[in-house]
Enzyme design. Structure first.
Site, PDB file in Angstrom:
ATOM      1  N   THR A   1       1.670   1.155   2.945  1.00  0.00           N
ATOM      2  CA  THR A   1       2.867   1.524   4.158  1.00  0.00           C
ATOM      3  C   THR A   1       3.867   2.119   3.148  1.00  0.00           C
ATOM      4  OG1 THR A   1       4.113   0.176   3.610  1.00  0.00           O
ATOM      5  CG2 THR A   1       1.626  -0.354   5.157  1.00  0.00           C
TER       6      THR A   1
ATOM      7  N   LYS B   1       5.793   2.151  -4.277  1.00  0.00           N
ATOM      8  CA  LYS B   1       6.731   2.200  -4.998  1.00  0.00           C
ATOM      9  C   LYS B   1       7.096   0.844  -5.308  1.00  0.00           C
ATOM     10  CE  LYS B   1       6.056   6.348  -4.207  1.00  0.00           C
ATOM     11  NZ  LYS B   1       5.581   7.905  -3.481  1.00  0.00           N
TER      12      LYS B   1
ATOM     13  N   LYS C   1      10.206   5.315 -10.093  1.00  0.00           N
ATOM     14  CA  LYS C   1       9.367   5.838 -10.757  1.00  0.00           C
ATOM     15  C   LYS C   1       9.044   5.604 -12.474  1.00  0.00           C
ATOM     16  CE  LYS C   1       5.999   8.591  -8.055  1.00  0.00           C
ATOM     17  NZ  LYS C   1       5.759  10.066  -7.911  1.00  0.00           N
TER      18      LYS C   1
HETATM   19  N1  NDP Z   1       0.704  10.252  -0.933  1.00  0.00           N
HETATM   20  C1  NDP Z   1       0.199  11.051  -1.773  1.00  0.00           C
HETATM   21  O1  NDP Z   1       0.651  11.709  -2.554  1.00  0.00           O
HETATM   22  C2  NDP Z   1       1.827   9.607  -2.810  1.00  0.00           C
HETATM   23  C3  NDP Z   1       1.401   8.266  -1.201  1.00  0.00           C
HETATM   24  N2  NDP Z   1       1.755   7.251  -2.887  1.00  0.00           N
HETATM   25  C4  NDP Z   1       2.510   5.974  -1.159  1.00  0.00           C
HETATM   26  O2  NDP Z   1       1.271   5.882  -0.786  1.00  0.00           O
HETATM   27  C5  NDP Z   1       2.227   5.396   0.349  1.00  0.00           C
HETATM   28  C6  NDP Z   1       0.899   6.048   1.234  1.00  0.00           C
HETATM   29  O3  NDP Z   1       1.978   7.454   1.346  1.00  0.00           O
HETATM   30  P1  NDP Z   1       0.819   8.121   2.281  1.00  0.00           P
HETATM   31  O4  NDP Z   1      -0.328   8.136   3.175  1.00  0.00           O
HETATM   32  O5  NDP Z   1       0.576   9.914   2.292  1.00  0.00           O
HETATM   33  O6  NDP Z   1       1.789   7.959   4.088  1.00  0.00           O
HETATM   34  P2  NDP Z   1       1.472   8.126   4.702  1.00  0.00           P
HETATM   35  O7  NDP Z   1       3.294   8.479   5.865  1.00  0.00           O
HETATM   36  O8  NDP Z   1       0.453   8.940   6.074  1.00  0.00           O
HETATM   37  O9  NDP Z   1       1.611   6.252   5.606  1.00  0.00           O
HETATM   38  C7  NDP Z   1       2.197   5.287   5.522  1.00  0.00           C
HETATM   39  C8  NDP Z   1       1.625   5.043   7.418  1.00  0.00           C
HETATM   40  O10 NDP Z   1       1.866   3.397   7.058  1.00  0.00           O
HETATM   41  C9  NDP Z   1       1.980   2.727   8.190  1.00  0.00           C
HETATM   42  N3  NDP Z   1       2.890   1.786   8.398  1.00  0.00           N
HETATM   43  C10 NDP Z   1       4.831   1.695   7.887  1.00  0.00           C
HETATM   44  N4  NDP Z   1       5.249   1.127   8.046  1.00  0.00           N
HETATM   45  C11 NDP Z   1       4.310   0.419   8.630  1.00  0.00           C
HETATM   46  C12 NDP Z   1       4.382  -1.163   8.090  1.00  0.00           C
HETATM   47  N5  NDP Z   1       5.192  -2.234   9.196  1.00  0.00           N
HETATM   48  N6  NDP Z   1       2.822  -2.027   8.938  1.00  0.00           N
HETATM   49  C13 NDP Z   1       2.252  -1.355   9.429  1.00  0.00           C
HETATM   50  N7  NDP Z   1       1.893   0.449   9.049  1.00  0.00           N
HETATM   51  C14 NDP Z   1       2.829   0.279   8.705  1.00  0.00           C
HETATM   52  C15 NDP Z   1       2.401   4.408   9.182  1.00  0.00           C
HETATM   53  O11 NDP Z   1       2.381   3.625  10.388  1.00  0.00           O
HETATM   54  P3  NDP Z   1       2.798   5.489  11.310  1.00  0.00           P
HETATM   55  O12 NDP Z   1       2.404   6.981  11.097  1.00  0.00           O
HETATM   56  O13 NDP Z   1       1.750   4.796  12.411  1.00  0.00           O
HETATM   57  O14 NDP Z   1       3.993   5.016  11.543  1.00  0.00           O
HETATM   58  C16 NDP Z   1       1.948   5.499   8.392  1.00  0.00           C
HETATM   59  O15 NDP Z   1       0.554   5.199   9.317  1.00  0.00           O
HETATM   60  C17 NDP Z   1       3.477   5.276   0.420  1.00  0.00           C
HETATM   61  O16 NDP Z   1       4.191   4.576  -0.492  1.00  0.00           O
HETATM   62  C18 NDP Z   1       3.361   6.433  -0.243  1.00  0.00           C
HETATM   63  O17 NDP Z   1       5.046   6.253  -1.562  1.00  0.00           O
HETATM   64  C19 NDP Z   1       1.932   7.279  -3.967  1.00  0.00           C
HETATM   65  C20 NDP Z   1       1.271   8.141  -4.405  1.00  0.00           C
HETATM   66  C21 NDP Z   1       1.080   9.795  -3.813  1.00  0.00           C
HETATM   67  N1  LIG Z   2       6.255  12.010  -2.806  1.00  0.00           N
HETATM   68  C1  LIG Z   2       5.044  11.350  -4.292  1.00  0.00           C
HETATM   69  C2  LIG Z   2       3.842  10.892  -3.789  1.00  0.00           C
HETATM   70  C3  LIG Z   2       3.479  10.726  -4.881  1.00  0.00           C
HETATM   71  O1  LIG Z   2       3.738   9.885  -5.619  1.00  0.00           O
HETATM   72  C4  LIG Z   2       5.412  12.941  -4.522  1.00  0.00           C
HETATM   73  O2  LIG Z   2       5.669  14.139  -4.365  1.00  0.00           O
HETATM   74  O3  LIG Z   2       4.873  13.072  -6.250  1.00  0.00           O
END
Ligand code: NDP
Ligand SMILES: N[C@@H](CC=O)C(=O)O
Length: 350
Positions: free
Chosen positions: A101, A130, A229
């Site tokens: 999430t 994180k 981080k």
């Molecule tokens: N993208 C990147 O390069 C990186 C991301 N991260 C971390 O990884 C995680 C996921 O990233 P990413 O996939 O890019 O983010 P997204 O925003 O694409 O995905 C997060 C998902 O979680 C859902 N969500 C939010 N709250 C809840 C909840 N309470 N219960 C169930 N689902 C929920 C959102 O729902 P909806 O949008 O449908 O409301 C969304 O589909 C984040 O924590 C991010 O910080 C870490 C490293 C790199």
């Molecule tokens: N939003 C973050 C995703 C990885 O943690 C970034 O840009 O580094």
């Protein structure tokens, strides 16, 4: 034995892991004995689905991409739709919860509660979120240990680049006296695009389109993501927990195109640098934009690439560079954790 997986959150990163598990199925089984089956997905807007006997991942991805919801997945006698994230963690037969999430940069919730609930229900967690690691690492790792389950969080720092396992495993035996680096992909992408003459706004938009930015990009540009981080590195690698609010924090929103071009003319580049070091027996950490000389190895790090330098007392400075963000790269970080989970299971540690 098949590892049953439940996704809590199914955005870019979650879908990317699902795709990797599909594409590498045979390889993962042959090389690592990692046989997996996705049994559940629970996402805030994209809906929730559970089949104790396993879901067809191809169909799942098709549904979410075509309709925006997993609940368009065809009905069958075993399928249950509409469970909340907590119900999915408590009631599903998943062995591993993939917590993906959004990262809340103030409270770490609801991800901290998701992790606690999983451990209390004897389920392992792999996460790229994180919040839980920055705010509750000690408590959560003790809870996982108490319940004999696995807690994997490699992707919380530098996505699929092994910024946590490398110092923990490969640099073991050194005393790491300082860590510094570029820990946010979005801001590094913005700064390097601005060096090419692109505007701040256009570069941020592109970083969002490419899946680098947080759901709320304020977390990236104001330095809050890098601050988390820094806190993770301090507690997991330096062994010194530090509150994220004690990390001095300044983002890049005040850096203008003129400032970037002026620095270039003077043989320097702006980079958002995180520093974690011990000073007079106390751990100090900061995140702030700094002008660094063009010949500094960190100045050569461009786009969403990140870099980190570990000052080791025996091995000297070790620099690791690689993706800091990106959907495939971050999906891969979860795969590394799943492979380690599998190894631990084989050793009957969990
Ligand atoms: N993208 C990147 O390069 C990186 C991301 N991260 C971390 O990884 C995680 C996921 O990233 P990413 O996939 O890019 O983010 P997204 O925003 O694409 O995905 C997060 C998902 O979680 C859902 N969500 C939010 N709250 C809840 C909840 N309470 N219960 C169930 N689902 C929920 C959102 O729902 P909806 O949008 O449908 O409301 C969304 O589909 C984040 O924590 C991010 O910080 C870490 C490293 C790199
Ligand atoms: N939003 C973050 C995703 C990885 O943690 C970034 O840009 O580094």
């Amino acid at each position: 034995m098949t590892t049953k997986i439940a996704f809590i959150g199914f955005g870019g990163v979650g879908q990317s892991l699902a795709e990797i598990l599909l594409e590498r199925k045979e390889h993962l089984e042959e090389m690592y004995g990692l046989e997996s089956s996705v049994v559940a997905v629970s996402d805030m807007m994209k809906g929730s689905i559970y089949n104790p006997e396993g879901l067809d991942t191809n169909e799942l991805l098709k549904c979410v991409r075509e309709s925006g919801s997993v609940e368009t997945y065809p009905d069958s006698p075993h399928i249950l739709k509409g469970l909340t994230s907590i119900e999915t963690i408590q009631q599903s037969n998943a062995d591993v919860i993939v917590e993906v999430t959004y990262t809340d940069v103030h409270t770490g919730e609801p991800a901290i509660t998701h992790c606690k609930t999983a451990f209390e229900n004897k389920k392992s967690v792999v996460t790229t979120n994180k919040g839980p690691v920055a705010l509750a690492y000690q408590e959560l790792s003790l809870l996982a240990e108490k319940h004999g389950v696995f807690f994997g969080y490699e992707g919380t720092v530098m996505s699929g680049t092994p910024a946590l396992r490398m110092p923990e495993l490969t640099l073991a035996g050194n005393q790491i006296t300082e860590i510094k680096g570029i820990l946010n992909g979005t801001t590094n992408y913005i700064l390097t695009e601005m060096e090419k003459g692109q505007s701040y706004e256009a570069a941020l938009l592109k970083a969002q389109e490419l899946g680098y930015a947080e759901a709320d990009p304020t977390s990236d540009v104001e330095g809050y993501d890098a601050r988390y981080k820094a806190a993770i590195l301090s507690s997991c690698i330096m062994g010194a927990p530090i509150a994220h609010t004690d990390v001095e924090c300044e983002g890049i929103s005040s850096i203008t195109g003129e400032m970037v071009q002026q620095a270039l003319k003077e043989g320097e580049k702006w980079r958002l640098l995180a520093r974690i070091r011990e000073e007079n027996g106390e751990m100090k950490a900061s995140v702030k934009p700094e002008r660094i000389k063009d010949h500094d190895p960190l100045a050569g790090v461009s786009g969403a690439t990140n870099a980190i330098v570990y000052e080791c007392d025996l091995a000297g400075p070790i620099m690791l560079t690689g993706a800091g963000a990106g959907l495939k790269e971050t999906g891969y970080s979860l795969l590394i954790d799943l492979i380690y989970y599998q190894k631990q299971k084989k050793l009957a540690k969990i």
